[in-house]
Design a protein around this motif. Structure first.
Motif, PDB file in Angstrom:
ATOM      1  N   ALA A 153       0.826  -1.206   0.000  1.00 29.39           N
ATOM      2  CA  ALA A 153       0.000   0.000   0.000  1.00 29.39           C
ATOM      3  C   ALA A 153       0.857   1.251   0.000  1.00 29.39           C
ATOM      4  CB  ALA A 153      -0.907   0.008   1.228  1.00 29.39           C
ATOM      5  N   LEU A 154       0.329   2.325  -0.526  1.00 28.89           N
ATOM      6  CA  LEU A 154       0.984   3.628  -0.460  1.00 28.89           C
ATOM      7  C   LEU A 154       0.464   4.326   0.798  1.00 28.89           C
ATOM      8  CD1 LEU A 154       2.767   5.598  -2.176  1.00 28.89           C
ATOM      9  CD2 LEU A 154       0.582   6.584  -2.931  1.00 28.89           C
ATOM     10  N   ILE A 155       1.403   4.777   1.623  1.00 25.83           N
ATOM     11  CA  ILE A 155       0.980   5.426   2.870  1.00 25.83           C
ATOM     12  C   ILE A 155       0.866   6.923   2.619  1.00 25.83           C
ATOM     13  CG2 ILE A 155       1.585   5.859   5.287  1.00 25.83           C
ATOM     14  CD1 ILE A 155       1.090   2.941   4.864  1.00 25.83           C
ATOM     15  N   ALA A 156      -0.264   7.511   2.969  1.00 26.87           N
ATOM     16  CA  ALA A 156      -0.451   8.946   2.769  1.00 26.87           C
ATOM     17  C   ALA A 156      -0.747   9.623   4.101  1.00 26.87           C
ATOM     18  CB  ALA A 156      -1.600   9.188   1.799  1.00 26.87           C
ATOM     19  N   ALA A 174      -3.707   4.216   4.303  1.00 23.96           N
ATOM     20  CA  ALA A 174      -2.990   3.359   3.371  1.00 23.96           C
ATOM     21  C   ALA A 174      -3.859   3.186   2.140  1.00 23.96           C
ATOM     22  CB  ALA A 174      -2.707   2.010   4.011  1.00 23.96           C
ATOM     23  N   ILE A 175      -3.275   3.452   0.967  1.00 21.44           N
ATOM     24  CA  ILE A 175      -4.065   3.419  -0.263  1.00 21.44           C
ATOM     25  C   ILE A 175      -3.558   2.289  -1.145  1.00 21.44           C
ATOM     26  CG2 ILE A 175      -4.814   4.725  -2.293  1.00 21.44           C
ATOM     27  CD1 ILE A 175      -3.956   7.252  -0.550  1.00 21.44           C
ATOM     28  N   ARG A 176      -4.496   1.426  -1.531  1.00 20.45           N
ATOM     29  CA  ARG A 176      -4.140   0.376  -2.501  1.00 20.45           C
ATOM     30  C   ARG A 176      -5.342   0.089  -3.372  1.00 20.45           C
ATOM     31  NH1 ARG A 176      -1.824  -5.231  -0.450  1.00 20.45           N
ATOM     32  NH2 ARG A 176      -3.910  -5.288   0.425  1.00 20.45           N
ATOM     33  N   ASP A 177      -5.083   0.017  -4.631  1.00 19.11           N
ATOM     34  CA  ASP A 177      -6.151  -0.264  -5.592  1.00 19.11           C
ATOM     35  C   ASP A 177      -7.333   0.690  -5.396  1.00 19.11           C
ATOM     36  OD1 ASP A 177      -4.494  -2.298  -6.266  1.00 19.11           O
ATOM     37  OD2 ASP A 177      -5.565  -3.794  -5.028  1.00 19.11           O
ATOM     38  N   ASN A 178      -7.044   1.974  -5.286  1.00 18.29           N
ATOM     39  CA  ASN A 178      -8.078   3.007  -5.160  1.00 18.29           C
ATOM     40  C   ASN A 178      -8.945   2.898  -3.912  1.00 18.29           C
ATOM     41  OD1 ASN A 178      -7.278   4.326  -7.439  1.00 18.29           O
ATOM     42  ND2 ASN A 178      -8.587   3.051  -8.760  1.00 18.29           N
ATOM     43  N   THR A 179      -8.548   2.058  -2.952  1.00 19.32           N
ATOM     44  CA  THR A 179      -9.286   2.055  -1.691  1.00 19.32           C
ATOM     45  C   THR A 179      -8.348   2.537  -0.591  1.00 19.32           C
ATOM     46  OG1 THR A 179      -8.685  -0.228  -1.410  1.00 19.32           O
ATOM     47  CG2 THR A 179     -10.912   0.211  -2.240  1.00 19.32           C
ATOM     48  N   SER A 180      -8.930   3.275   0.292  1.00 20.42           N
ATOM     49  CA  SER A 180      -8.140   3.871   1.370  1.00 20.42           C
ATOM     50  C   SER A 180      -8.610   3.343   2.710  1.00 20.42           C
ATOM     51  CB  SER A 180      -8.305   5.392   1.304  1.00 20.42           C
ATOM     52  OG  SER A 180      -7.813   5.983   2.471  1.00 20.42           O
ATOM     53  N   VAL A 181      -7.645   2.823   3.505  1.00 14.91           N
ATOM     54  CA  VAL A 181      -8.016   2.388   4.862  1.00 14.91           C
ATOM     55  C   VAL A 181      -7.177   3.166   5.857  1.00 14.91           C
ATOM     56  CG1 VAL A 181      -8.786   0.049   4.341  1.00 14.91           C
ATOM     57  CG2 VAL A 181      -6.344   0.508   4.634  1.00 14.91           C
ATOM     58  N   PRO A 182      -7.770   3.530   7.029  1.00 16.68           N
ATOM     59  CA  PRO A 182      -6.978   4.269   8.021  1.00 16.68           C
ATOM     60  C   PRO A 182      -5.853   3.396   8.596  1.00 16.68           C
ATOM     61  CG  PRO A 182      -9.167   3.753   8.889  1.00 16.68           C
ATOM     62  CD  PRO A 182      -9.158   3.313   7.460  1.00 16.68           C
TER      63      PRO A 182
END
Lengths: 318, 445
Positions: A153-156, A174-182
């Motif tokens: 995941a990309l961390i933002a 954390a963003i992966r495959d256009n979904t973002s999880v805290p």
């Protein structure tokens, strides 16, 4: 004078000899190979080095490293014990990127630690600058920003100011495959960039269930002329969450209009801006004393005139 | 030239007798030639060493990163100090009204002129780039004690020179007709420097006025010159220099070194110039008392300067105090304090000591101790700065004067001796007219 010279040779300071003795013991220990932990040696920069990064590295190098290490390639480093060494030499260039990064970060003995002064981006820029003196160097870039906790995941990190400007709210996702999880339960820190390093703001926080953390802003935090402060957010545990960081500008500080220290008359200023009282007392003192000296010197003329006149009188009488 | 003008209120025979006594040494003889030749040859050797310093820089001295003020600056402080004797004798004691200073005042002024003149040169020897001397004036900062120092040393030198010269004018007028057999150039110089003095009452009035102005100017200037020199140190927060009493401490120390220089010079002129009738045992007795007084004051300041910090033993002061009392400067410190201050103070209590020869020996010790004391004040505090550079070679930390800088320092002493020799050889070293007046007053009594 000669005896005095002999005497002072004899009176070498005992403390100095002790210091030298201590050095003899300490130096071999310090000059031993500087070993970097195996898991840190392979660390790589997350970005590719280029000209503009090297340029930024040059400026950071001149501010933080030049005073001891000198100009790379010139060998003009300080004659200290142990010698700091020239970064362009093989001794330093044979280190891996991660080793140089670690040594700048942690420091040892006389070499200070820069972990609270420079961000990891800054340190990588310095590494880039040092590497620019090595023609045989080929950089390996870290493949992608990943993290152990959120694989792939990309961390933002986002930062925003609370309505009343009393705190900064950080959100990590954390963003992966256009979904973002805290990102939950991560240790995060917030710094304010100051001229000579990073000022920690509030304490270390752990992100809550929404991936958020709140940092309090002290009411007397000084900003620039518009009240802006430069902040930098990062993880406490970079090994786990990656080196993701967020640098931004927030209008969270007091508006400070700096006053130049050489603007007004002061003891430390130039002659033109010296305090009045010292200009006057020096000037008047000199004028007074030298005025009287000239008066006294002129009296020689009076003496001469009287003498000449009297001599003429005497001649006439004779 | 006219026949000798009569000096109002004085018999010609009296003037003749005193003038012939005092002018006797004013001639070029073999001893003088050998002595000056020796001085100039020695000076040439020392100046050669200085050319080495000019070429190679201050690296030939022991001055390094820790101790940047070494023997040169200590010597400078000593020179400024010694020059203060002119102010003490001619001005302070003269204003109080002591008549016995008459034969000594000119010697004191010669010492003042010589030491003040060379003090400035000593500073230049401490400059790695003496060609940058004009920058001191071009980029002067009135906030810096260095500028005040340059100013007051120059001013004091000019004032001392004038105070030496003005009372000399009547004597030059008396002497110019009595210089038979002397070289023509000397007679010519006397003619010019007499400024057509004819012993006119009006001329005496102008002279008295001028001298009075000079005396009143010299006292504050002399205090300023050595107080400012002490501020070069005392405005620093360095342990050992950070003191509020450095001004009076330096001034009182200056009186000690100046008075001992005067005693040495007096003894020399008395024996070599055969002036025993003018510089008598009585004068040595008086100066012994003066030396006791100034030394006692100096001891008092020493007690304050060392005992008070030694009682408190603040962190950095303690390092300095230990260094001096028990550390590596202990021998130098205690020898200087006992041989140059405490022991002389005890000895001066005995009447038998207050005679010319014992006084000469004591003065020599105090003079040498005064030099060493400046070294103790200047050098040791620099060995332990608040923020020392670390892990540097020992050579950078420990100051050891080199032979070369000792030679350059010696040059300054040679220059002082040359000035004293020339001024005392070509001009009467004791006031002729004043002595005659004083003799007459004593006769009337």
């Amino acid at each position: 004078m000669k005896s005095n010279r002999k005497r002072s040779v004899r009176f070498r300071r005992r403390s100095i000899s002790l210091l030298v003795l201590a050095l003899l013991v300490v130096v071999p220990v310090i000059s031993q190979e500087w070993l970097v932990p195996a898991d840190r040696q392979g660390r790589l920069s997350t970005f590719a080095f280029n000209d503009s990064i090297e340029k930024a590295g040059l400026q950071l190098y001149n501010l933080n490293c030049l005073s001891c290490h000198g100009n790379p390639g010139k060998g003009n480093y300080q004659q200290l014990i142990p010698p700091p060494g020239d970064p362009a030499t093989e001794k330093i260039q044979r280190n891996r990127d991660g080793e140089i990064f670690f040594k700048i970060m942690e420091g040892r003995g006389q070499m200070p630690s820069f972990k609270n002064t420079l961000s990891s981006g800054d340190i990588w820029a310095i590494v880039a600058y040092i590497r620019s003196f090595n023609s045989g160097y080929v950089q390996t870039v870290m493949p992608e920003i990943t993290s152990g906790a959120y694989p792939g995941a990309l961390i933002a990190i986002t930062l925003r100011l609370a309505a009343e400007k009393e705190s900064v709210i950080m959100k990590v996702s954390a963003i992966r495959d256009n979904t973002s999880v805290p990102v939950v339960g991560a240790g995060v820190k917030l710094f304010v960039k100051r001229t000579f390093g990073l000022l920690p703001l509030d304490e270390e926080k752990i992100t809550d269930d929404n991936g958020m953390a709140t940092f309090g802003i002290p009411p007397d935090l000084r900003g620039d002329t518009t009240g802006n402060i430069r902040v930098s957010a990062r993880f406490t545990d970079e090994e786990k969450f990656g080196t993701a960081a967020k640098d931004t500008v927030l209008q969270a500080g007091l508006k400070v209009i700096p006053v130049s220290l050489v603007k007004d008359r002061a003891m430390w200023n130039t002659l033109r801006k010296a305090p009045w009282w010292i200009l006057l007392s020096y000037g008047l003192g000199v004028i007074l004393v030298w005025g009287f000296i000239i008066v006294v010197m002129l009296k020689l003329r009076d003496i001469f005139i009287i003498g000449e006149f009297t001599e003429k009188e005497n001649k006439r009488e004779a | 030239m006219n026949a000798e003008t009569k000096i109002p209120g004085l018999e010609t025979e009296k003037i003749d007798r005193i003038a012939s006594d005092i002018l006797r040494p004013v001639r070029i003889n073999k001893v003088f030639i050998i002595w000056t030749a020796f001085l100039f040859i020695a000076l040439a050797v020392c100046l050669y060493v200085y050319t080495i310093q000019l070429r190679k820089g201050l690296i030939i001295t022991g001055i390094r990163d820790f101790t940047s003020w070494g023997m040169y600056i200590a010597n400078f402080v000593f020179f400024v100090a010694t020059s203060l004797v002119g102010m003490l004798i001619s001005c302070v004691l003269g204003l109080i009204g002591f008549k016995w200073i008459t034969p000594l005042s000119r010697i004191a002024e010669i010492i003042a002129v010589a030491f003040a003149a060379i003090a400035g040169l000593v500073i230049i020897s401490d400059m790695g780039r003496p060609d940058r001397l004009p920058y001191v004036f071009l980029h002067a900062r009135v906030q810096s004690p260095i500028l005040w120092d340059v100013t007051v040393v120059t001013t004091y030198f000019v004032l001392s020179l004038l105070l030496w010269f003005f009372p000399l004018i009547p004597d030059i007028a008396v002497a110019k007709t009595r210089l038979k057999g002397r070289p023509a150039f000397l007679i010519r110089i006397y003619e010019i420097l007499s400024f057509k003095w004819v012993h006119h009452a009006e001329q005496y009035k102008i002279l008295r006025q001028a001298v009075k102005i000079l005396i009143l100017l010299i006292i504050p200037t002399a205090l300023a010159i050595h107080t400012v020199t002490s501020w070069l140190f005392a405005v620093n927060p360095r342990a050992g220099w950070d003191s509020t009493i450095f001004g009076p401490y330096f001034v009182s120390g200056a009186f000690v070194s100046g008075t001992s220089a005067l005693i040495i010079a007096m003894y020399f002129f008395r024996t070599n110039y055969r002036l025993k009738d003018y510089i008598t045992d009585f004068h040595f007795e008086r100066l012994a008392r003066l030396l006791f007084l100034v030394s006692a004051v100096y001891l008092y300041f020493n007690l304050n300067e060392y005992l008070v910090p030694a009682y408190k033993m603040k962190k950095f002061d303690a390092v300095h105090i230990h260094e001096l009392f028990t550390g590596d400067y202990a021998l130098l410190f205690w020898v200087t304090q006992t041989m140059g201050l405490i022991l002389p103070l005890i000895l001066l209590l005995f009447k038998r000591i207050r005679r010319p020869l014992p006084m000469l020996i004591i003065a020599l010790f105090m003079f040498a101790a005064a030099w060493l004391k400046r070294y103790i004040i200047v050098v040791p505090p620099q060995g332990h700065p608040y923020l020392p550079i670390q892990y540097v070679p020992e050579e950078w930390m420990v100051y050891r004067p080199t032979l070369m800088e000792s030679a350059i320092t010696l040059a300054s002493f040679l220059l002082v001796l040359i000035i004293i020799t020339l001024l005392s050889k070509f001009f009467p070293v004791i006031p002729i007219v004043e002595t005659a007046h004083e003799e007459k007053e004593n006769e009337i009594k």
